[in-house]
Design an enzyme around this catalytic site. Sequence first.
Site, PDB file in Angstrom:
ATOM      1  N   GLU A 227       5.812  -2.840  12.634  1.00 49.32           N
ATOM      2  CA  GLU A 227       4.519  -2.791  11.906  1.00 49.32           C
ATOM      3  C   GLU A 227       3.333  -2.530  12.694  1.00 49.32           C
ATOM      4  O   GLU A 227       2.051  -1.780  12.556  1.00 49.32           O
ATOM      5  CB  GLU A 227       4.410  -3.820  10.925  1.00 49.32           C
ATOM      6  CG  GLU A 227       5.470  -3.702   9.679  1.00 49.32           C
ATOM      7  CD  GLU A 227       5.288  -2.565   8.936  1.00 49.32           C
ATOM      8  OE1 GLU A 227       4.389  -1.805   8.990  1.00 49.32           O
ATOM      9  OE2 GLU A 227       6.381  -2.338   8.169  1.00 49.32           O
TER      10      GLU A 227
ATOM     11  N   GLY B   9       1.057  -0.998   0.152  1.00 50.24           N
ATOM     12  CA  GLY B   9      -0.167   0.064  -0.150  1.00 50.24           C
ATOM     13  C   GLY B   9       0.789   1.403   0.114  1.00 50.24           C
ATOM     14  O   GLY B   9       0.598   2.320  -0.669  1.00 50.24           O
ATOM     15  N   ALA B  10       1.985   1.213   0.758  1.00 44.84           N
ATOM     16  CA  ALA B  10       2.785   2.115   0.929  1.00 44.84           C
ATOM     17  C   ALA B  10       4.227   1.948   1.457  1.00 44.84           C
ATOM     18  O   ALA B  10       3.946   0.852   2.300  1.00 44.84           O
ATOM     19  CB  ALA B  10       2.295   3.503   1.796  1.00 44.84           C
ATOM     20  N   MET B  11       5.272   2.668   1.357  1.00 44.80           N
ATOM     21  CA  MET B  11       6.360   2.150   1.850  1.00 44.80           C
ATOM     22  C   MET B  11       7.010   3.631   2.654  1.00 44.80           C
ATOM     23  O   MET B  11       7.363   4.475   1.996  1.00 44.80           O
ATOM     24  CB  MET B  11       7.334   1.620   0.887  1.00 44.80           C
ATOM     25  CG  MET B  11       8.876   1.097   1.282  1.00 44.80           C
ATOM     26  SD  MET B  11       8.755  -0.088   2.569  1.00 44.80           S
ATOM     27  CE  MET B  11      10.196   0.416   3.299  1.00 44.80           C
ATOM     28  N   GLU B  12       7.767   3.203   3.671  1.00 40.33           N
ATOM     29  CA  GLU B  12       8.324   4.445   4.551  1.00 40.33           C
ATOM     30  C   GLU B  12       9.516   4.682   4.407  1.00 40.33           C
ATOM     31  O   GLU B  12      10.281   5.026   5.249  1.00 40.33           O
ATOM     32  CB  GLU B  12       7.990   3.990   6.137  1.00 40.33           C
ATOM     33  CG  GLU B  12       8.982   2.845   6.681  1.00 40.33           C
ATOM     34  CD  GLU B  12       8.408   1.486   6.449  1.00 40.33           C
ATOM     35  OE1 GLU B  12       7.487   1.246   5.434  1.00 40.33           O
ATOM     36  OE2 GLU B  12       8.936   0.753   7.351  1.00 40.33           O
ATOM     37  N   ASN B  13      10.018   4.551   3.055  1.00 45.86           N
ATOM     38  CA  ASN B  13      11.442   5.107   2.778  1.00 45.86           C
ATOM     39  C   ASN B  13      11.747   6.529   3.298  1.00 45.86           C
ATOM     40  O   ASN B  13      10.854   7.364   3.371  1.00 45.86           O
ATOM     41  CB  ASN B  13      11.685   5.274   1.181  1.00 45.86           C
ATOM     42  CG  ASN B  13      11.065   4.136   0.289  1.00 45.86           C
ATOM     43  OD1 ASN B  13      11.678   3.018   0.610  1.00 45.86           O
ATOM     44  ND2 ASN B  13      10.212   4.406  -0.270  1.00 45.86           N
TER      45      ASN B  13
ATOM     46  N   HIS C 191       6.444   5.943  11.113  1.00 48.14           N
ATOM     47  CA  HIS C 191       7.543   5.006  10.968  1.00 48.14           C
ATOM     48  C   HIS C 191       8.858   5.907  10.828  1.00 48.14           C
ATOM     49  O   HIS C 191       9.958   5.446  10.853  1.00 48.14           O
ATOM     50  CB  HIS C 191       7.641   4.201   9.681  1.00 48.14           C
ATOM     51  CG  HIS C 191       6.808   2.974   9.703  1.00 48.14           C
ATOM     52  ND1 HIS C 191       7.022   1.939  10.690  1.00 48.14           N
ATOM     53  CD2 HIS C 191       5.926   2.264   8.922  1.00 48.14           C
ATOM     54  CE1 HIS C 191       6.295   0.940  10.478  1.00 48.14           C
ATOM     55  NE2 HIS C 191       5.622   1.000   9.340  1.00 48.14           N
TER      56      HIS C 191
ATOM     57  N   HIS D  77       0.525   6.355   9.120  1.00 49.96           N
ATOM     58  CA  HIS D  77       1.281   5.268   9.381  1.00 49.96           C
ATOM     59  C   HIS D  77       2.686   5.032   8.845  1.00 49.96           C
ATOM     60  O   HIS D  77       3.703   4.941   9.592  1.00 49.96           O
ATOM     61  CB  HIS D  77       0.546   3.783   8.512  1.00 49.96           C
ATOM     62  CG  HIS D  77       1.321   2.575   8.811  1.00 49.96           C
ATOM     63  ND1 HIS D  77       0.869   1.512   9.656  1.00 49.96           N
ATOM     64  CD2 HIS D  77       2.363   2.107   8.235  1.00 49.96           C
ATOM     65  CE1 HIS D  77       1.499   0.590   9.295  1.00 49.96           C
ATOM     66  NE2 HIS D  77       2.837   1.012   8.762  1.00 49.96           N
ATOM     67  N   GLU D  78       2.924   5.623   7.673  1.00 49.51           N
ATOM     68  CA  GLU D  78       4.132   5.908   7.167  1.00 49.51           C
ATOM     69  C   GLU D  78       4.908   6.894   7.981  1.00 49.51           C
ATOM     70  O   GLU D  78       6.179   6.811   8.036  1.00 49.51           O
ATOM     71  CB  GLU D  78       4.200   6.123   5.626  1.00 49.51           C
ATOM     72  CG  GLU D  78       3.402   5.112   4.920  1.00 49.51           C
ATOM     73  CD  GLU D  78       3.792   3.538   5.148  1.00 49.51           C
ATOM     74  OE1 GLU D  78       4.962   3.161   5.648  1.00 49.51           O
ATOM     75  OE2 GLU D  78       2.849   2.653   5.112  1.00 49.51           O
TER      76      GLU D  78
HETATM   77  N1  BES Z   1       6.573  -1.314   5.359  1.00 50.46           N
HETATM   78  C1  BES Z   1       5.146  -1.424   5.130  1.00 50.46           C
HETATM   79  C2  BES Z   1       5.216  -1.743   3.761  1.00 50.46           C
HETATM   80  C3  BES Z   1       6.150  -3.150   3.355  1.00 50.46           C
HETATM   81  C4  BES Z   1       5.560  -4.122   3.869  1.00 50.46           C
HETATM   82  C5  BES Z   1       6.724  -3.267   2.289  1.00 50.46           C
HETATM   83  C6  BES Z   1       6.197  -5.424   3.875  1.00 50.46           C
HETATM   84  C7  BES Z   1       7.651  -4.481   2.116  1.00 50.46           C
HETATM   85  C8  BES Z   1       7.275  -5.475   2.796  1.00 50.46           C
HETATM   86  C9  BES Z   1       4.673  -0.109   5.220  1.00 50.46           C
HETATM   87  O1  BES Z   1       4.785   0.558   6.322  1.00 50.46           O
HETATM   88  C10 BES Z   1       3.240  -0.516   5.593  1.00 50.46           C
HETATM   89  O2  BES Z   1       2.863  -1.346   6.551  1.00 50.46           O
HETATM   90  N2  BES Z   1       2.194  -0.433   4.608  1.00 50.46           N
HETATM   91  C11 BES Z   1       0.822  -1.056   4.655  1.00 50.46           C
HETATM   92  C12 BES Z   1      -0.069   0.336   4.995  1.00 50.46           C
HETATM   93  C13 BES Z   1      -0.697   0.630   6.182  1.00 50.46           C
HETATM   94  C14 BES Z   1      -1.577   1.788   6.464  1.00 50.46           C
HETATM   95  C15 BES Z   1      -0.555  -0.685   7.106  1.00 50.46           C
HETATM   96  C16 BES Z   1       0.355  -1.478   3.251  1.00 50.46           C
HETATM   97  O3  BES Z   1       1.330  -1.345   2.439  1.00 50.46           O
HETATM   98  O4  BES Z   1      -0.766  -2.157   3.303  1.00 50.46           O
HETATM   99 ZN    ZN Z   2       4.424  -0.097   8.269  1.00 48.73          ZN
END
Ligand code: BES
Ligand code: ZN
Length: 992
Positions: free
Chosen positions: A436, A377-381, A417, A413-414
Amino acid sequence: MCHLLMLQKLVIPQPCFQTVRTEGGVIMGKGFYISKVAALGGVVVAVAALSTIIALSVVYSQERSKNNGSDGGATAGPSAGPTAGPPTPPPSNEPWDKYRLPAHLVPDHYNVTLWPRLTPDPATGLYIFTGESTVEFECVEDTDLILIHSNKLNYTTLENGHLARLTSAGGAAPSITQSWLQTVTQYLVLRLNGKLLKGQRYHLYTKFTGELADDLGGFYRSEYFEGTVKKVIATTQMQPTDARKSFPCFDEPAMKAYFFITLMHDADKVALSNGAAIGTTAVTVEGVTVQQTVFERTEKMSTYLLAFIVCDYGFVNSTTDGVLIRIFARKPAIAAGQGDYALNITGPILKFFEKYYNSSYPLPKSDQIAIPDFNAGAMENWGLITYRETALLYDPAFSSNSNKERIATIIAHELAHMWFGNLVTLRWWNDLWLNEGFASYVEYLGANDAEPSWNVKDLMVLNDVHRVFAVDALASSHPLPLKRDIQNQRSSLSELFDAITYSKGASVLRMLSDFLTEDVFTRGLQSYLKEFAFGSTVYTDLWKHLQTAVEETGTDIPTTIDNIMNTWVLQMGFPVVTIDTATGGISQKHFLLDPDSATPPPSPYNYEWIVPIRWMKTGVVQNPRWLQEKSETANEMKTTGDEWVLANLNVVGYYRVNYDTANWNKLLNALSVDHSIIPVINRAQLVDDSFNLARAKIIPTVQALDTTKYLDKERDYMPWKSAINNLDFFYLMFDRTEVYGPMQTYLNNKVAPLFQYYKDMTGNWVNIPDGHLDQYNQVNAISMACKTGLPECTALVTGWFSDWMTSNINSINPNLRSTVYCNAIAAGGAAEWNFAWTQFESATIAIEADKLRYALSCTREPWLLNRYLEYTLDPEKIRKQDATSTIVYIAENVVGQSLAWDFIRAHWSYIFNEYGGGSFSFSNLINGVTKRFSTEFELQQLRQFKEDNADVGFGSGTLAVDQAIEKTQANIKWVGENKKNVLNWFETALPS
Ligand code: BES
Ligand code: ZN
C-alpha cells in the site's frame, strides 16, 4: 481536502474552513433494506434497532436450521455441526485452530461457478447465491487432513455423506471420514482415512449456498434506484480475507492459482470477472433458464484479488495498445458521460506504469466499475477494479477539482497495484505496508503524468508526510510491519490498513527513491518485478534488488539499503533533526508530540536513524549530507551574519527540523521580507514543523504562531493549507473559550487580502483561477474568510445559496460547493437545511450528494443536528458506508460536538451490534467525537463511557478509546499551559 472513511488520508473537513473533499456514495435516497423484517422498522431508530435485531435473529435461526439440515448427523467433528461450531473453541493445538494454513497442500487451479440471485428468496426473504467449486491442488507433504478456508457458506451434503468430494487427479484418493466447518478459524475441515501423497494432485468438489447480504464483504449486494425501480447488484470485496465467503479456497495471498470462473445470471444483466468473458450460453437449471457466462482463465493470482459482479450497468470503452479499457457504472451515469474522464486517463496512466515498471500490462483487459455501496475507496482486483462512485465518476457540472484529483490519483493507485501487488505479491499481510505504501507513493507519479499541470507530486507532503507525522509522533505508534494477526480480530477495513501503512510507507519510499535517484530506484524495482512475476515476496526482496542496482551504478550511499531502511521501517516514529548554526552541531532525537506521554517501547535501533539531509544556505542549495550518529558536527552548516540554514528541502526526508533561535529568527525574517526565497513546500514545512515542535514543548507556542504573521502576503496553497491544518487544533481547543474572539480577529485580518486577491483574480467570483492549486487556495480563502466572520463572505455564499433555492438552478461553481453549502447552511435555518436534504435525496451523482451530506452537518440548530444524527443509523437515509463519517462531520461542528457525543453514548450498544461487523469504523468515530475534549469533565465522561460499555466492547475502537483518554489528558495540560500566552499573543499580534 476532506474525505472520510477513506483508508488512507483521512482528513476531516473543518466546517467553513477549507477545501472539502468529501467521500462516499449516497445517491438517490431510499431503498436499502436488510430484510423484510428489518424493513418494518421505520424512521425511529429505536424501532429500527429492534426490528433489525429481530431480523438478525431470524436470519440466524434460518442459517442454523439450514446447517443442521446439511449436516445430516453424519459429519460430527470436534466442533458441533458443520457451520455451527462453538463461538470460541477450547484452546487447542489442532491444525484447524490455527489461523495460518499448513504447508501441505498447494492449489493449482479452481473451477468456480456462482449464481447470485438478485431477488429475495421467497421462502426466507433473504438474498442468496449458490455455487459449485472444484479445486485441483498438489500435495507437497503427506497429510491425512485437508483444511480449506470457508466462511458463512452452507454446504450440501454429498452422496458420500460429507461436505465435499475428494478425487485424485491420477490414482486413488483416500476417503473422507469426517467433515465439518470450523467457524472461528474459518475452515472447512476434512479428515481422511489415509494419506494424500507428496507429488500427487487431487480434486476437491463442493456445492454450497451463501447469503448475498448487504455487508460490503465477500460476495455481497449493493442497491440503488433507477427512477422508481430498485436495482440490485451482486459484487465482491475479497481483501483481505473474504474470498472464503464466496467459495471454499486456500485464502492466503501466497496461495496463488489459476481460476476458471463461470457466473450465472439473467439475460438482461452483465456478468464481469477478472478475465474477459469467453461466451454466454443459455442453460436450464432446476427448470429455470438462465445465462451462463464463462470467463477466460485468469493468470496465476491471489484469491484476495478475485472479483465477481452481476449488474445492470452500462459502460464506455476504448483500446490502448491492444488492451481493452472499460468503465462500468449505473446506466444513467454512463449516459451522462460520468465515466469519460476515467476512461480518458486510464490508457495514459497504464502506459506510464508500463514504462515505469518496464513491464507490459499483464492482462488483455482492464475493467473499472463504480459500485454504490462500497467500503473502501477502491479495490485493485486484477482486471476488474471496483470503486466507490465518488472515486471514479466525474461530471464537470458537479465535480470539484479536488474530486477530479482524487479520481486521477485513485485510478493511478489501483493501476499501480496491477504490477506491484498483483503481478508480484507480498507473501503475508505483515508486509502490506510495502504494497500500500508503494502504490500510495507512485499514485502521485501516475496522476502527475496524466495531469502534469497540477503539481500533484508536491501535495504528497501535505497529504501523506504531514498527515502521518501526526500519528507517528505518538508513543502509541508502531513500526511499519504489521504485528497483529488480521484474521484474529473483529476489525473493519479502515483499521486494518492505517495511516502508518499508507502514508508512512509512501513517505519512506519517496525518501528512498530520492536519495537513490529515480533512475536507480526504478532499475532495482524493474528487476524485482521481473524476478518475482506471478510469485510472492517479502519486503527485503525489494531491498536486495535495489542494492544490486546501487552496486551496478556505483551510487554513493553511506551503508547498505538494508541498514538505512531498517531504521525507518523497523522502528516506529521519526527524528527531529536539530541544527545549531552557531557551532555546526547537528543531532537527532525521537520526536514525540507529547513528551510527558508513556515511554515508547525500546527500539532495536535506539531511536536513531540514518538520515539523508538536503539543505540550503540563504537560498542557495548545498551538497546533501547524511546524519548517521546521534550527533555530528557539520562545519558547512555554521553561519555568519545574515546567513541562514534551511534543511530537508521539499520535505523529501521523513523527519522534522529544529534550529537554534537565531536561525529561526532569520528564517522568520526571510518569510516576512521576501518569502519567495524559501521554496513553497518548505514554507509549508516551517509552519508545520514549528507548530509541532511547540506542541512537543521544544519551542515556545508563540514562536509557532509567529510563522503565521507573514500569511497576509502569502498567496500559495501549500503554506496556507499547512497553517489551516495547524490552526485547526487551536480552533478545537479554543472555540469554546475567550481566546476565540481575538483569534478570529487575527485570522480574519490575515485572510482578508487573500480573499480580495481571489475576488480580483476571478472578476468578482465569476471565473475560476487557472491553476489547480490556485483553485484549492480560492476555497481556502472563502472558507477562512467566512469562518472568521468576514461579512462580505457570508453575504456572498448565502446569496448564491438562496439564488439556488429560489430559482432551483444551481449555478454555484463545483469547486466552491462544499464550502458554500456549509456556510450557507450554517448561516441559515430549517428552510436551508430542508432544501439541502431534498437535494441530497434526489442527487443523481454521489459526488454531489457527498458535498450536501457534509454541508448538512454545518447547521447551528441543535434540533436539526439531532435529527440528522438519527438519520445516520437509518440505512434508507444514509448509506451504511457513510454513517461514521456523517457522525464525525457533525462532531466537527462546535454545536454538534456534544450532541454527537451524547448520541453515540446513548446508542453505543446498538451501533456496536448493528454496525460492528464490517463497514463501521469505530476508531474514526471515537477519534472524531472526542477530538475537542480538553476539560476534566470531558475526561471523566470519557472514562465513564469506557466503564459503562465494557461489557458491550469497542471492537476496532478499543485502542482509540484509550488514545482518546490519553489525548484528552494531554489537551487539558496543553490548554492549561498555553491559553494565557496564546490569548495574549492574538490580542497583541495585530498592529493596532
Ligand atoms: N487494496 C486497497 C483497498 C483495501 C484496503 C481493501 C484494505 C481492503 C482492505 C486499495 O488499493 C486502496 O488502497 N484503496 C484506497 C485508495 C487509495 C487511493 C489509497 C482506499 O480505498 O481508500
Ligand atoms: Zn492500495
